[in-house]
Design an enzyme around this catalytic site. Sequence first.
Site, PDB file in Angstrom:
ATOM      1  N   HIS A  19       0.777  -1.316   0.117  1.00 46.48           N
ATOM      2  CA  HIS A  19      -0.086   0.152   0.005  1.00 46.48           C
ATOM      3  C   HIS A  19       0.771   1.248  -0.004  1.00 46.48           C
ATOM      4  O   HIS A  19       0.321   2.437  -0.557  1.00 46.48           O
ATOM      5  CB  HIS A  19      -1.031  -0.157   0.946  1.00 46.48           C
ATOM      6  CG  HIS A  19      -1.968  -1.117   1.126  1.00 46.48           C
ATOM      7  ND1 HIS A  19      -2.268  -2.034   1.815  1.00 46.48           N
ATOM      8  CD2 HIS A  19      -2.713  -1.775   0.035  1.00 46.48           C
ATOM      9  CE1 HIS A  19      -3.279  -2.965   1.633  1.00 46.48           C
ATOM     10  NE2 HIS A  19      -3.405  -2.812   0.452  1.00 46.48           N
ATOM     11  N   HIS A  42      -7.516  -8.271  -7.720  1.00 49.27           N
ATOM     12  CA  HIS A  42      -7.867  -8.852  -6.700  1.00 49.27           C
ATOM     13  C   HIS A  42      -8.388  -8.161  -5.580  1.00 49.27           C
ATOM     14  O   HIS A  42      -7.567  -7.985  -4.772  1.00 49.27           O
ATOM     15  CB  HIS A  42      -6.945 -10.023  -6.266  1.00 49.27           C
ATOM     16  CG  HIS A  42      -6.633 -11.132  -7.540  1.00 49.27           C
ATOM     17  ND1 HIS A  42      -5.993 -10.662  -8.663  1.00 49.27           N
ATOM     18  CD2 HIS A  42      -6.916 -12.395  -7.635  1.00 49.27           C
ATOM     19  CE1 HIS A  42      -6.006 -11.929  -9.439  1.00 49.27           C
ATOM     20  NE2 HIS A  42      -6.625 -12.691  -8.989  1.00 49.27           N
ATOM     21  N   SER A 100      -6.525  -2.495  -0.648  1.00 52.66           N
ATOM     22  CA  SER A 100      -6.265  -1.494  -1.786  1.00 52.66           C
ATOM     23  C   SER A 100      -7.235  -0.768  -2.464  1.00 52.66           C
ATOM     24  O   SER A 100      -6.840   0.300  -2.781  1.00 52.66           O
ATOM     25  CB  SER A 100      -5.278  -2.382  -2.946  1.00 52.66           C
ATOM     26  OG  SER A 100      -6.124  -3.660  -2.930  1.00 52.66           O
ATOM     27  N   GLU A 118     -13.384  -8.849  -7.826  1.00 53.88           N
ATOM     28  CA  GLU A 118     -13.230  -9.722  -6.631  1.00 53.88           C
ATOM     29  C   GLU A 118     -14.224 -11.008  -6.944  1.00 53.88           C
ATOM     30  O   GLU A 118     -15.431 -10.792  -7.278  1.00 53.88           O
ATOM     31  CB  GLU A 118     -13.406  -9.370  -5.395  1.00 53.88           C
ATOM     32  CG  GLU A 118     -13.389 -10.248  -4.254  1.00 53.88           C
ATOM     33  CD  GLU A 118     -12.216 -10.894  -4.015  1.00 53.88           C
ATOM     34  OE1 GLU A 118     -12.087 -12.209  -3.916  1.00 53.88           O
ATOM     35  OE2 GLU A 118     -11.112 -10.255  -4.171  1.00 53.88           O
ATOM     36  N   ASN A 158     -13.291 -12.998 -12.291  1.00 53.28           N
ATOM     37  CA  ASN A 158     -11.550 -13.387 -12.333  1.00 53.28           C
ATOM     38  C   ASN A 158     -11.120 -12.007 -12.928  1.00 53.28           C
ATOM     39  O   ASN A 158     -11.336 -11.775 -13.995  1.00 53.28           O
ATOM     40  CB  ASN A 158     -11.702 -14.557 -13.007  1.00 53.28           C
ATOM     41  CG  ASN A 158     -10.131 -14.864 -13.211  1.00 53.28           C
ATOM     42  OD1 ASN A 158      -9.271 -14.013 -13.066  1.00 53.28           O
ATOM     43  ND2 ASN A 158     -10.066 -16.347 -13.389  1.00 53.28           N
ATOM     44  N   GLY A 159     -10.423 -11.324 -12.047  1.00 49.66           N
ATOM     45  CA  GLY A 159      -9.680 -10.079 -12.421  1.00 49.66           C
ATOM     46  C   GLY A 159      -8.563 -10.224 -13.640  1.00 49.66           C
ATOM     47  O   GLY A 159      -8.464  -9.310 -14.631  1.00 49.66           O
ATOM     48  N   ASP A 179      -2.919  -8.705  -7.527  1.00 51.75           N
ATOM     49  CA  ASP A 179      -2.284  -9.109  -5.930  1.00 51.75           C
ATOM     50  C   ASP A 179      -3.148 -10.479  -5.985  1.00 51.75           C
ATOM     51  O   ASP A 179      -4.075 -10.357  -5.037  1.00 51.75           O
ATOM     52  CB  ASP A 179      -2.718  -7.968  -5.079  1.00 51.75           C
ATOM     53  CG  ASP A 179      -2.548  -8.486  -3.722  1.00 51.75           C
ATOM     54  OD1 ASP A 179      -1.523  -9.555  -3.379  1.00 51.75           O
ATOM     55  OD2 ASP A 179      -3.351  -7.859  -2.748  1.00 51.75           O
TER      56      ASP A 179
END
Length: 305
Positions: A19, A42, A100, A118, A158-159, A179
């Site tokens: 971060h 994510h 994030s 997500e 699904n990112g 991530d």
Amino acid sequence: MLSYRHAFHAGNHADVLKHLVQIQLLKYLNQKDTPYMYIDTHSGAGVYALDGNYAAKNAEFETGISKLWDRKDLPEPLADYVQVIKALNPSGKLRYYPGSPYCADAIMREQDRLRLFELHPADSKLLADNFRKLEAHAAEQGKRPTVRGKRVMIERANGFQGLKALLPPPSRRGLVLIDPPYEDKTDYRTVVQTVSDALTRFATGTYAVWYPVLNRLESRQMPDKLKRLPANGWLNVTLSVTTPSPDGFGLHSSGMFVHNPPWTLEPMLRELMPYLVKTLGGDEGAGFTLESGQTVATNTGTRRV
């Protein structure tokens, strides 16, 4: 896999590194008036209760944000990061830690856009609920959007796949944070493939990849594979807080790999990382590495403390 919950690890030393870098990348993008897009592949739940069942189980935040919370000598970049967490805890007591998406929302401007993915059903719902509460709170304060379009869009998907449809963003400016949980070792290969594909679609975008530094082949090889992708430079920083345990369990070290980093990032980290090592380090195994280069890793000037 849908078993991973970031709430167990919220606020640990790896989150501090992730971060910190994320906020500095966003602040750099804020320097130009042109809007930009932030994409989180994510996203997690967005906000985590540190006194809840998940975070309190291992209390990993004690290796990270807790050690910075009351410091009066924070360098400016770390003070910027800690201030984002303090804004989420107006009582002054450390109870909540932002993921994030919340860090991004706190730094970004009204004209910028957040696109959040997500896949975990529970975390996806929590993420949407948390942002609805943020919007409701803003409305109560009399804050109304002055720009057209949806500023925050959340998708349960699904990112890795969802990223493709968003590149390039309309303004040709953007930051992508990747991530994944890395529970499945194929995540390492998928990260490299995803960044490679993204660079062909949006070559000037900034891509930040968080990864655990583990004693497994995939973890050790991924940074070298990322270095070979064509981009306008790359930066790789790792932070270790303790000596690895003999059994190999536990996360003692993590890294952030950035493609197309701003020129300000490397000198800032060179000054800052020794402070982080001193403050978060638990034994003589604490240290950092910082390297940068172009498309091929040559003489990168790795530095350790």
